[in-house]
Design a protein around this motif. Structure first.
Motif, PDB file in Angstrom:
ATOM      1  N   ASP A  69       0.962  -1.204  -0.046  1.00 37.53           N
ATOM      2  CA  ASP A  69       0.134   0.089   0.116  1.00 37.53           C
ATOM      3  C   ASP A  69       0.877   1.233  -0.010  1.00 37.53           C
ATOM      4  O   ASP A  69       2.025   1.205  -0.211  1.00 37.53           O
ATOM      5  CB  ASP A  69      -0.995   0.139   1.279  1.00 37.53           C
ATOM      6  CG  ASP A  69      -0.540  -0.055   2.737  1.00 37.53           C
ATOM      7  OD1 ASP A  69       0.771   0.126   2.747  1.00 37.53           O
ATOM      8  OD2 ASP A  69      -0.932  -0.605   3.592  1.00 37.53           O
ATOM      9  N   GLY A  70       0.458   2.352   0.403  1.00 37.04           N
ATOM     10  CA  GLY A  70       1.116   3.654   0.516  1.00 37.04           C
ATOM     11  C   GLY A  70       2.163   3.792   1.381  1.00 37.04           C
ATOM     12  O   GLY A  70       3.140   4.818   1.289  1.00 37.04           O
ATOM     13  N   ALA A  85       7.456   7.150   9.760  1.00 36.72           N
ATOM     14  CA  ALA A  85       6.903   8.636  10.001  1.00 36.72           C
ATOM     15  C   ALA A  85       5.848   9.023   9.026  1.00 36.72           C
ATOM     16  O   ALA A  85       5.418  10.405   8.683  1.00 36.72           O
ATOM     17  CB  ALA A  85       7.997   9.682  10.217  1.00 36.72           C
ATOM     18  N   ILE A  86       5.180   8.134   8.115  1.00 35.21           N
ATOM     19  CA  ILE A  86       4.195   8.685   7.026  1.00 35.21           C
ATOM     20  C   ILE A  86       2.953   7.596   7.473  1.00 35.21           C
ATOM     21  O   ILE A  86       3.225   6.723   8.166  1.00 35.21           O
ATOM     22  CB  ILE A  86       4.605   8.621   5.879  1.00 35.21           C
ATOM     23  CG1 ILE A  86       4.905   7.162   5.337  1.00 35.21           C
ATOM     24  CG2 ILE A  86       5.644   9.478   5.571  1.00 35.21           C
ATOM     25  CD1 ILE A  86       4.884   7.014   3.795  1.00 35.21           C
ATOM     26  N   ALA A  87       1.804   8.264   6.828  1.00 30.34           N
ATOM     27  CA  ALA A  87       0.567   7.551   7.060  1.00 30.34           C
ATOM     28  C   ALA A  87      -0.053   7.637   5.498  1.00 30.34           C
ATOM     29  O   ALA A  87      -0.030   8.753   5.252  1.00 30.34           O
ATOM     30  CB  ALA A  87      -0.294   8.057   8.059  1.00 30.34           C
ATOM     31  N   ALA A  88      -0.671   6.579   5.205  1.00 31.42           N
ATOM     32  CA  ALA A  88      -1.210   6.445   3.741  1.00 31.42           C
ATOM     33  C   ALA A  88      -2.588   5.622   4.143  1.00 31.42           C
ATOM     34  O   ALA A  88      -2.692   4.878   5.130  1.00 31.42           O
ATOM     35  CB  ALA A  88      -0.480   6.031   2.854  1.00 31.42           C
ATOM     36  N   ARG A  89      -3.439   5.766   3.106  1.00 31.01           N
ATOM     37  CA  ARG A  89      -4.977   5.035   3.365  1.00 31.01           C
ATOM     38  C   ARG A  89      -4.479   3.637   3.195  1.00 31.01           C
ATOM     39  O   ARG A  89      -3.515   3.198   2.370  1.00 31.01           O
ATOM     40  CB  ARG A  89      -5.929   5.521   2.321  1.00 31.01           C
ATOM     41  CG  ARG A  89      -6.211   7.034   2.445  1.00 31.01           C
ATOM     42  CD  ARG A  89      -7.443   7.424   1.413  1.00 31.01           C
ATOM     43  NE  ARG A  89      -7.942   8.870   1.719  1.00 31.01           N
ATOM     44  CZ  ARG A  89      -8.875   8.879   2.407  1.00 31.01           C
ATOM     45  NH1 ARG A  89      -9.649   7.938   2.827  1.00 31.01           N
ATOM     46  NH2 ARG A  89      -9.452  10.277   2.693  1.00 31.01           N
ATOM     47  N   GLU A  90      -5.283   2.987   3.722  1.00 28.87           N
ATOM     48  CA  GLU A  90      -5.261   1.403   3.660  1.00 28.87           C
ATOM     49  C   GLU A  90      -5.880   0.953   2.341  1.00 28.87           C
ATOM     50  O   GLU A  90      -6.611   1.633   1.663  1.00 28.87           O
ATOM     51  CB  GLU A  90      -6.096   0.757   4.850  1.00 28.87           C
ATOM     52  CG  GLU A  90      -5.852   1.184   6.150  1.00 28.87           C
ATOM     53  CD  GLU A  90      -4.363   0.635   6.551  1.00 28.87           C
ATOM     54  OE1 GLU A  90      -3.764  -0.252   6.035  1.00 28.87           O
ATOM     55  OE2 GLU A  90      -3.893   1.372   7.301  1.00 28.87           O
ATOM     56  N   THR A  91      -5.474  -0.198   1.902  1.00 28.45           N
ATOM     57  CA  THR A  91      -6.008  -0.755   0.631  1.00 28.45           C
ATOM     58  C   THR A  91      -7.378  -0.532   0.250  1.00 28.45           C
ATOM     59  O   THR A  91      -8.098  -0.488  -0.800  1.00 28.45           O
ATOM     60  CB  THR A  91      -5.571  -1.974   0.248  1.00 28.45           C
ATOM     61  OG1 THR A  91      -6.110  -3.095   1.303  1.00 28.45           O
ATOM     62  CG2 THR A  91      -3.954  -2.296   0.261  1.00 28.45           C
TER      63      THR A  91
END
Length: 170
Positions: A69-70, A85-91
């Motif tokens: 994922d991201g 230290a980053i966050a992306a949306r889940e699949t």
């Protein structure tokens, strides 16, 4: 009555090559090889390039097998890497409770990480999270992936972890 004494001159002691001389020659050889190798690693002009100078020493190299994922990918050797230290949306396009939530969709974030990572990345481990190595990673062009994901809008900075070890050269 006096008897003549036959005095023979002493022969000088044979020097052995395996003593101090060998150590000296060995040291000179090692220094010469190191100097030669160091010279060969510098680009023409004698100055290291900006991209090489900006990349810190790394803990491991990851030949990327696939991007989950991201913010997570897997190396060919099986290592799972969580981009630090980053966050992306889940699949499924959701955002986990308590996590920062970027405006980019899950597929946009995954595509951005896939493009940035390419086939190989070098990483500095920052910790562990759910059986994954958390890391600050650079692609083969010297770009810090963590920072590039945030700058592109594909991910959000997760301040809690960024305070522990800052991304974006901080």
């Amino acid at each position: 009555m006096w008897k003549a004494i036959n005095i023979r001159p002493m022969k000088p002691a044979k020097r052995r090559f395996f003593g101090r001389d060998a150590k000296f020659i060995g040291t000179v050889a090692v220094v010469a090889i190191a100097a030669f190798a160091g010279t060969m690693l510098l680009p023409r002009g004698g100055e290291p390039s900006v991209a090489l100078a900006a990349i810190p020493a790394y803990d491991f190299v990851c030949d990327v097998a696939y991007v989950n994922d991201g913010d997570t990918l897997r190396c060919i050797d099986g290592t799972r890497v969580r981009i630090h230290a980053i966050a992306a949306r889940e699949t499924d396009n959701s955002c986990s409770p308590g996590h920062p939530c970027p405006s980019a969709s899950a597929s946009e974030s995954k595509a951005a990480l896939t493009r940035l990572a390419g086939n190989r990345i070098t990483c500095v481990q920052t910790g562990k999270s759910y059986e994954r190595v958390t890391a600050i990673c650079h692609n083969m062009s010297g770009v810090e992936i963590n920072c590039a994901m945030v700058e592109s809008g594909a991910a959000e900075v997760w301040d809690k972890f960024n305070r522990q070890r800052a991304i974006c050269g901080g």
